[in-house]
Scaffold this motif. Structure first.
Motif, PDB file in Angstrom:
ATOM      1  N   ASP A  82       0.822  -1.201   0.000  1.00 18.18           N
ATOM      2  CA  ASP A  82       0.000   0.000   0.000  1.00 18.18           C
ATOM      3  C   ASP A  82       0.858   1.253   0.000  1.00 18.18           C
ATOM      4  O   ASP A  82       0.600   2.192  -0.741  1.00 18.18           O
ATOM      5  N   GLU A  83       1.903   1.266   0.786  1.00 22.67           N
ATOM      6  CA  GLU A  83       2.756   2.452   0.895  1.00 22.67           C
ATOM      7  C   GLU A  83       3.544   2.706  -0.376  1.00 22.67           C
ATOM      8  O   GLU A  83       3.692   3.840  -0.809  1.00 22.67           O
ATOM      9  N   THR A  84       4.060   1.643  -0.981  1.00 22.28           N
ATOM     10  CA  THR A  84       4.914   1.810  -2.151  1.00 22.28           C
ATOM     11  C   THR A  84       4.136   1.935  -3.451  1.00 22.28           C
ATOM     12  O   THR A  84       4.443   2.773  -4.289  1.00 22.28           O
ATOM     13  N   TYR A  85       3.127   1.096  -3.621  1.00 28.16           N
ATOM     14  CA  TYR A  85       2.428   1.032  -4.902  1.00 28.16           C
ATOM     15  C   TYR A  85       0.994   1.526  -4.843  1.00 28.16           C
ATOM     16  O   TYR A  85       0.302   1.537  -5.854  1.00 28.16           O
ATOM     17  N   GLY A  86       0.511   1.894  -3.668  1.00 28.12           N
ATOM     18  CA  GLY A  86      -0.838   2.422  -3.534  1.00 28.12           C
ATOM     19  C   GLY A  86      -1.921   1.389  -3.772  1.00 28.12           C
ATOM     20  O   GLY A  86      -3.014   1.731  -4.204  1.00 28.12           O
ATOM     21  N   MET A  87      -1.625   0.120  -3.495  1.00 31.11           N
ATOM     22  CA  MET A  87      -2.588  -0.959  -3.708  1.00 31.11           C
ATOM     23  C   MET A  87      -3.070  -1.498  -2.371  1.00 31.11           C
ATOM     24  O   MET A  87      -2.284  -1.653  -1.447  1.00 31.11           O
ATOM     25  N   SER A  88      -4.339  -1.804  -2.320  1.00 35.46           N
ATOM     26  CA  SER A  88      -4.886  -2.381  -1.096  1.00 35.46           C
ATOM     27  C   SER A  88      -4.439  -3.835  -0.958  1.00 35.46           C
ATOM     28  O   SER A  88      -3.981  -4.463  -1.910  1.00 35.46           O
ATOM     29  N   GLU A  89      -4.606  -4.353   0.227  1.00 35.57           N
ATOM     30  CA  GLU A  89      -4.230  -5.736   0.498  1.00 35.57           C
ATOM     31  C   GLU A  89      -4.997  -6.709  -0.394  1.00 35.57           C
ATOM     32  O   GLU A  89      -4.423  -7.638  -0.961  1.00 35.57           O
ATOM     33  N   SER A  90      -6.298  -6.475  -0.542  1.00 34.19           N
ATOM     34  CA  SER A  90      -7.108  -7.384  -1.359  1.00 34.19           C
ATOM     35  C   SER A  90      -6.708  -7.323  -2.833  1.00 34.19           C
ATOM     36  O   SER A  90      -6.698  -8.348  -3.523  1.00 34.19           O
ATOM     37  N   THR A  91      -6.347  -6.140  -3.319  1.00 30.29           N
ATOM     38  CA  THR A  91      -5.886  -6.005  -4.706  1.00 30.29           C
ATOM     39  C   THR A  91      -4.592  -6.771  -4.910  1.00 30.29           C
ATOM     40  O   THR A  91      -4.423  -7.475  -5.909  1.00 30.29           O
ATOM     41  N   CYS A  92      -3.676  -6.662  -3.960  1.00 32.87           N
ATOM     42  CA  CYS A  92      -2.404  -7.386  -4.058  1.00 32.87           C
ATOM     43  C   CYS A  92      -2.627  -8.890  -4.069  1.00 32.87           C
ATOM     44  O   CYS A  92      -1.985  -9.614  -4.832  1.00 32.87           O
ATOM     45  N   LEU A  93      -3.538  -9.362  -3.234  1.00 29.28           N
ATOM     46  CA  LEU A  93      -3.840 -10.795  -3.210  1.00 29.28           C
ATOM     47  C   LEU A  93      -4.443 -11.255  -4.535  1.00 29.28           C
ATOM     48  O   LEU A  93      -4.105 -12.329  -5.040  1.00 29.28           O
ATOM     49  N   ASP A  94      -5.332 -10.437  -5.098  1.00 30.72           N
ATOM     50  CA  ASP A  94      -5.925 -10.760  -6.402  1.00 30.72           C
ATOM     51  C   ASP A  94      -4.853 -10.824  -7.485  1.00 30.72           C
ATOM     52  O   ASP A  94      -4.845 -11.740  -8.316  1.00 30.72           O
TER      53      ASP A  94
END
Length: 104
Positions: A82-94
């Motif tokens: 989230d801090e580096t790429y601005g992605m939520s946890e659920s988005t990263c998991l997807d």
């Protein structure tokens, strides 16, 4: 903005970081990454950039593949993206699940 920074730092001809910096940070050579990115985009439309519901561009294919590779290479937890790429946890998991399924 995150996509623009990523492209400026690593993929432009006059990028901030060198090929060796890319390899050290992502644990893969840039030309191998670009081939992987191209192949993943051809197989799975999830890795093509789309517009979100507000009509703004979503995450770029570069961002998606970089996140998946960083999670595999370093075992980064999804909430640190989230801090580096601005992605939520659920988005990263997807992204990670789609990447793994696509490669398999």
């Amino acid at each position: 903005m995150t996509h623009a920074n990523l492209i400026n730092n690593y993929f432009n001809p006059n990028s901030v970081y060198t090929e060796d910096d890319f390899k050290r940070r992502f644990r893969i050579r840039r030309h191998v990454f670009e081939r992987l990115l191209h192949d993943v985009q051809q197989v799975n439309p999830y890795f093509q950039q789309k517009l979100d519901r507000a009509g703004h561009p979503g995450f770029s294919p570069h961002q998606k593949v970089i996140v998946a590779l960083r999670m595999m290479a370093y075992g980064f937890p999804t909430d640190s993206m989230d801090e580096t790429y601005g992605m939520s946890e659920s988005t990263c998991l997807d992204i990670f699940a789609e990447f793994c399924n696509t490669v398999v």
